[in-house]
Scaffold this motif. Sequence first.
Motif, PDB file in Angstrom:
ATOM      1  N   PRO A   1       0.810  -1.225   0.000  1.00 65.16           N
ATOM      2  CA  PRO A   1       0.000   0.000   0.000  1.00 65.16           C
ATOM      3  C   PRO A   1       0.843   1.274   0.000  1.00 65.16           C
ATOM      4  O   PRO A   1       0.292   2.369  -0.130  1.00 65.16           O
TER       5      PRO A   1
ATOM      6  N   TYR B   1      -2.458  -4.323   1.039  1.00 66.84           N
ATOM      7  CA  TYR B   1      -2.721  -3.780  -0.302  1.00 66.84           C
ATOM      8  C   TYR B   1      -4.073  -4.250  -0.815  1.00 66.84           C
ATOM      9  O   TYR B   1      -4.908  -3.455  -1.268  1.00 66.84           O
TER      10      TYR B   1
ATOM     11  N   SER C   1      -7.145  -3.000   1.174  1.00 64.87           N
ATOM     12  CA  SER C   1      -7.363  -1.574   0.912  1.00 64.87           C
ATOM     13  C   SER C   1      -8.203  -1.387  -0.352  1.00 64.87           C
ATOM     14  O   SER C   1      -9.122  -0.568  -0.393  1.00 64.87           O
TER      15      SER C   1
ATOM     16  N   ASN D   1     -11.868  -2.787   0.198  1.00 70.61           N
ATOM     17  CA  ASN D   1     -12.750  -1.841   0.879  1.00 70.61           C
ATOM     18  C   ASN D   1     -13.483  -0.951  -0.128  1.00 70.61           C
ATOM     19  O   ASN D   1     -14.670  -0.648   0.031  1.00 70.61           O
TER      20      ASN D   1
ATOM     21  N   CYS E   1      -7.860  -1.033   7.642  1.00 71.49           N
ATOM     22  CA  CYS E   1      -7.054  -0.768   6.437  1.00 71.49           C
ATOM     23  C   CYS E   1      -7.488   0.495   5.699  1.00 71.49           C
ATOM     24  O   CYS E   1      -6.982   0.785   4.607  1.00 71.49           O
ATOM     25  N   PHE E   2      -8.393   1.280   6.270  1.00 72.34           N
ATOM     26  CA  PHE E   2      -8.896   2.456   5.564  1.00 72.34           C
ATOM     27  C   PHE E   2      -7.885   3.605   5.490  1.00 72.34           C
ATOM     28  O   PHE E   2      -8.056   4.509   4.673  1.00 72.34           O
TER      29      PHE E   2
ATOM     30  N   TRP F   1      -4.886   3.197   4.411  1.00 75.79           N
ATOM     31  CA  TRP F   1      -4.321   2.905   3.083  1.00 75.79           C
ATOM     32  C   TRP F   1      -5.375   3.018   1.993  1.00 75.79           C
ATOM     33  O   TRP F   1      -5.089   3.466   0.883  1.00 75.79           O
ATOM     34  N   THR F   2      -6.615   2.633   2.304  1.00 79.57           N
ATOM     35  CA  THR F   2      -7.709   2.743   1.333  1.00 79.57           C
ATOM     36  C   THR F   2      -7.872   4.174   0.845  1.00 79.57           C
ATOM     37  O   THR F   2      -8.039   4.424  -0.356  1.00 79.57           O
TER      38      THR F   2
END
Length: 545
Positions: free
Chosen positions: A21, A209, A212, A215, A240-241, A243-244
């Motif tokens: 990510p 990765y 992300s 999502n 993971c948001f 990186w999202t």
Amino acid sequence: MPNIYQEGLDKNTANYAPLTPLTFIARSAYVYPERTAVIHGQRRYTWLETFARSRRLASALRAQGVGEGDTVAAMLNNTPEMIDCHFGVPATGAVLNTLNTRLDAETIAFMLEHGEAKVLFTDREYSPTIKKALAMVQRKILVVDVDDAEYSGPGERLGSREYEEFIAEGSADFPWTGPDDEWRAISLNYTSGTTGNPKGVVYHHRGAYLNSFSNIVSWGMQPHAVYLWTLPMFHCNGWCFVWTMAANAGTNVCLRRVDPKLIFAAIREHGVTHYCGAPIVHSLMANAPAELRAGITHKVAGLIAAAPPPAAVIEAMANIGVDLTHVYGLTETYGPAAVCAKHAHWASLPIGRQVELNGRQGVRYHAQEGITVLEPTTMEAVPWDGETMGEIMFRGNLVMKGYLKNPKATAESFAGGWYHTGDLAVMHPDGYVKIKDRSKDVIISGGENISSIEVEDVLYKHPAVIAAAVVATPDPTWGEVPCAFLELREGATANEQEVIDFCRQNMARFKVPKRVIFCTLPKTSTGKIQKYVLREQAKSSAAIE
């Protein structure tokens, strides 16, 4: 016979790169340098500025000798510094350990020791807890304070320098390269729903990765979403948001604490389109005074996890323009790894049926290979009849590397080639999973996992208690809360408030029983406490109240 598709078709730098990510923030800074990336109070950072801050952080850490396989811990709120850490720390090859800000000093000390933290970033708000924790730790840790202008409460600086001073020592030209292997660890997250010491869940760059991206796809996020941080970034790396949002090139609207007034003000002022949270967050919003919602005319999408949302919450959220989607996952699956994917015709059904359908744990995320319900000993699939119970199991890229320094627990959790969640469920005829019980007696309160055994261990330390059992009891606000059943020693006395006060002195506040019932505990012929009897009593008494 040779495979013609293998000969001379090898991986090289032109056709392959390990997934990470870290590439997301570099791309957004390149394509959308002037687009707002972070909003926090009066502070604003573009994607180019956020990228530069992350590179300065990585450079400053490298100057302190931080590199491959080291651990950097963070005791931080939802602030720009926490976003920096999600990129700057792994850019050095190190692993980010985000700490639960609600935990007590003893638990934090264990995590710092077990994870072998080399550096600790800590918000001034948590200096009392961190000061106690550091006194229990034997290893040397570089402490860097975060003095957030949005916080005006008590606290002291514990380190040799403040965060902004620290990253100022770094270079914005720090080389931005990912790992040489996507299987390398990117973060460490400790569970809170286990017996004894928490287990350290290790994520890899590949999983971070893929989740992300998942999502975005599984939720249907549009580009440049405006995301409000009601979910703690410390919890499964904010599902993971962090990186999202870099992949989405959207805007992070930071929030130090969950407060309906602040939430609706942010939605109105910044045009928030998405947010995530436990049922308690949605319940607070649904029950907030109507005047707080004035002026919000656009649609907002919300993800809800933990206990299935009650009908009143779904209906109330729909009435204020919030479209809820139910997701399911665990720390071990990077947060959400399953989603209750909606069908168009559900919207025309009665609200009761909508709640029933939307309250299920659902189907696999796009980037997850599988979710199923199996009989845990034979590993055979249960019938899709909505009645036969088995254990929920996951398989795929959204499953942890394993538990840090715990090969036995890792092997047990992956037995039979699936990750065993410990959650008992049924499979519905349409292939959607629905949880029915929890095999490990974990209580999920407001999105936080609470081990009943951990609470019982504290209760047994009370001088008047001879036997204790803790089970979940329904709660309209938190979904479920701990309920303690106590058997007192002969001649001893205690009252509910006294026990609650005792617990508050010995554990994190969210783990403290909300109800205490004194009785003779039901036991089997071998002396084992019959918790299933107590669960029914707790449900019955809650219903009466």
